[in-house]
Design an enzyme around this catalytic site. Structure first.
Site, mmCIF file in Angstrom:
data_model
loop_
_atom_site.group_PDB
_atom_site.id
_atom_site.type_symbol
_atom_site.label_atom_id
_atom_site.label_comp_id
_atom_site.label_asym_id
_atom_site.label_seq_id
_atom_site.Cartn_x
_atom_site.Cartn_y
_atom_site.Cartn_z
ATOM 1 N N ILE A 69 48.739 17.251 5.242
ATOM 2 C CA ILE A 69 48.324 15.948 6.079
ATOM 3 C C ILE A 69 49.550 15.441 6.875
ATOM 4 C CG2 ILE A 69 47.874 13.406 5.785
ATOM 5 C CD1 ILE A 69 46.806 14.001 2.942
ATOM 6 N N PHE A 70 49.131 15.653 8.254
ATOM 7 C CA PHE A 70 50.235 15.150 9.236
ATOM 8 C C PHE A 70 50.287 13.906 9.520
ATOM 9 C CE2 PHE A 70 51.602 14.535 13.746
ATOM 10 C CZ PHE A 70 52.926 14.994 13.472
ATOM 11 N N GLY A 71 51.374 13.058 9.110
ATOM 12 C CA GLY A 71 51.698 11.611 9.425
ATOM 13 C C GLY A 71 52.646 11.619 10.823
ATOM 14 N N TYR A 72 52.300 10.657 11.630
ATOM 15 C CA TYR A 72 53.146 10.245 12.769
ATOM 16 C C TYR A 72 53.654 8.714 12.921
ATOM 17 C CZ TYR A 72 48.596 8.972 14.419
ATOM 18 O OH TYR A 72 47.657 8.040 14.873
ATOM 19 N N GLY A 73 53.050 8.104 11.950
ATOM 20 C CA GLY A 73 53.058 6.517 12.068
ATOM 21 C C GLY A 73 53.822 6.266 10.721
ATOM 22 N N SER A 74 53.225 4.989 10.069
ATOM 23 C CA SER A 74 53.724 4.604 8.777
ATOM 24 C C SER A 74 53.890 5.831 7.619
ATOM 25 C CB SER A 74 53.148 3.550 8.350
ATOM 26 O OG SER A 74 51.963 3.792 8.066
ATOM 27 N N GLU A 77 43.711 3.988 5.859
ATOM 28 C CA GLU A 77 43.714 4.561 7.495
ATOM 29 C C GLU A 77 42.263 4.504 8.084
ATOM 30 O OE1 GLU A 77 46.358 5.275 8.864
ATOM 31 O OE2 GLU A 77 47.465 5.241 7.046
HETATM 32 C C1 SIN Z 1 51.430 0.370 7.141
HETATM 33 O O1 SIN Z 1 51.442 -0.433 7.950
HETATM 34 O O2 SIN Z 1 52.379 0.263 6.239
HETATM 35 C C2 SIN Z 1 50.421 1.153 6.462
HETATM 36 C C3 SIN Z 1 49.131 1.167 7.369
HETATM 37 C C4 SIN Z 1 49.175 2.595 8.103
HETATM 38 O O3 SIN Z 1 49.210 3.637 7.445
HETATM 39 O O4 SIN Z 1 48.722 2.651 9.254
#
Ligand code: SIN
Length: 197
Positions: free
Chosen positions: A15-20, A95
């Site tokens: 799972i790729f994350g690029y924000g929080s 999400e």
């Molecule tokens: C967050 O804003 O801490 C969680 C929300 C998200 O994953 O966009």
């Protein structure tokens, strides 16, 4: 991935994350790698009326826009066995239901991996046709909006500053003018907010 693979817990998923997600995955995973995906730019163009804003004052959070010349850096998490179903259930609420993001499959390139082949990863993207989409604006407008917004998960400024901190610490070789211009604009706006209180 077949549904029965998830049920029997025999599979693995990236799972790729690029924000929080880069600083707060909040799900169990086996391992993680810093790296990038190609063909997308990260932009604070998505609105958030749950986590970092509300209906009256939506926050600004990142999404990915297609751009052949761009890369986006972040973290890929490998979930295995029962973690696959658990993480997908958790992320669907965080999400998709609350954030308005949809899933897509991308190639993830681990950092420093001359001998590392890309891995297929799931990513959450919010498109322009999403009702929460806010679109482009100047760093000053986006920064001011972020400095003023907060939601059920916390202040929008925290989201911005932690993402900028991740990029400085984990990807020091990567320039991210969009992110850092918004960070500077948001921080410049804070004294005005404090003075108005
Ligand atoms: C967050 O804003 O801490 C969680 C929300 C998200 O994953 O966009």
């Amino acid at each position: 991935m077949k549904p029965q693979d998830v049920m029997t817990g025999k599979t693995s998923l990236w799972i790729f994350g690029y924000g929080s997600l880069v600083w707060k995955p909040d799900f169990k995973y086996k391992r993680s790698m810093v790296g990038h995906i190609q063909g997308y730019k990260r932009r604070f163009w998505h609105g958030d009326n749950f986590h970092r804003g509300n209906d009256k004052l939506p926050g600004r959070v990142v999404t990915l826009m297609e751009d052949d010349d761009a890369n986006t850096w972040g973290v890929a998490f490998e979930v295995t066995g029962a973690q696959v179903e658990e993480s997908l259930k958790y992320l669907n609420l965080r999400e998709a239901v609350r954030g308005g993001y949809a899933t897509k499959s991308v190639d993830f390139f681990p950092e420093g991996g001359v001998d590392q082949a890309p891995v297929t990863a799931l990513v959450y993207i919010a498109t322009e046709d999403n009702p929460l989409y806010l679109g482009p604006a100047s760093p000053e407008v986006i920064g001011a909006q972020i400095a003023m917004s907060f939601g059920k998960t916390g202040h929008n400024l925290e989201y911005l500053l932690r993402l900028a901190e991740f990029m400085r610490q984990s990807c020091p070789h990567v320039d991210d003018p969009h992110l850092f211009a918004i960070e500077a604009a948001a921080l410049a706006f804070v004294p005005y907010l404090l003075a108005a209180q």
